[in-house]
Design an enzyme around this catalytic site. Sequence first.
Site, mmCIF file in Angstrom:
data_model
loop_
_atom_site.group_PDB
_atom_site.id
_atom_site.type_symbol
_atom_site.label_atom_id
_atom_site.label_comp_id
_atom_site.label_asym_id
_atom_site.label_seq_id
_atom_site.Cartn_x
_atom_site.Cartn_y
_atom_site.Cartn_z
ATOM 1 C CG HIS A 129 -11.390 35.134 -12.020
ATOM 2 N ND1 HIS A 129 -12.195 34.401 -11.183
ATOM 3 C CD2 HIS A 129 -10.940 34.273 -12.968
ATOM 4 C CE1 HIS A 129 -12.240 33.136 -11.610
ATOM 5 N NE2 HIS A 129 -11.488 33.042 -12.684
ATOM 6 C CG HIS A 157 -18.097 39.216 -6.083
ATOM 7 N ND1 HIS A 157 -18.305 39.966 -7.221
ATOM 8 C CD2 HIS A 157 -16.967 38.499 -6.292
ATOM 9 C CE1 HIS A 157 -17.339 39.703 -8.093
ATOM 10 N NE2 HIS A 157 -16.509 38.813 -7.557
HETATM 11 FE FE FE Z 1 -14.772 37.898 -8.578
HETATM 12 ZN ZN ZN Z 2 -13.173 35.189 -9.284
#
Ligand code: FE
Ligand code: ZN
Length: 255
Positions: free
Chosen positions: A65, A183
Amino acid sequence: MQEAPTRAAERVSLIPVLSDNYVFVLHGDGPGPAVVVDPAVAEPVQHWLEQRGLELSAILHTHHHHDHIGGAAALLERWPQAAVIASAADRARIPLQTQGVAEGDRLELLGRPVEVLEVPGHTAHHVAFYLPPQGAAGAELFCGDTLFAGGCGRLFEGTPEQMHTSLQRLAALPASTRVWCAHEYTEGNLRWAAAEAPGDGPIAERLAAVRAQRAAGQPTIPSSIGLERATNLFMRAADGAELRRRRGSKDLWRG
Ligand code: FE
Ligand code: ZN
């Protein structure tokens, strides 16, 4: 005259970027080589390294990603000799990689052994990097978007069964392993978990601690495997079916 022994990298630092991403840096004391995990962007990472006299020797990618690979090209312009280590199976989607890895591969980075774990679920070829404890340095886990503090990644390319298996593999690591998730989702995850499991003492207690950390502007990362085993409803799911129900509940939650 004897040469000084090579010191293994003993530090992990975190650089907050974008709205909620963390980029991690493995490094030793003082100037020297450094390894960067999941550089979403380049500029703040380059600045952080240069300020400390660190030279990028390798980039690790947990998955393809953009918010985990977006900074690689520009970092390679500055440090063209750096290795780029990522899933060999995802070469097409992580094209700058110089060293493809797969389940069970063992690397050595900055004097630390590193084990590659395939942990599909969020993406088909997601990998995690595990550093066993060594000397004064404790165990470290870079798990990308597979395991979050109090949560897990969305199932974009995998099944609940795959994610369940991946999380159980991570749960089997030593309790003291520091968990570096990519995150800052912890407070939302725990608010959902507290609604999903009302009366769960460990979750309520952790939510209160995390709220205080966030109110003080502090990151909630790293977590630990022991803390996740106790308070993460996805890691605590008994099987794929239970994980599926909880993932569905979290995906719809608008708390
Ligand atoms: Fe991510
Ligand atoms: Zn991801």
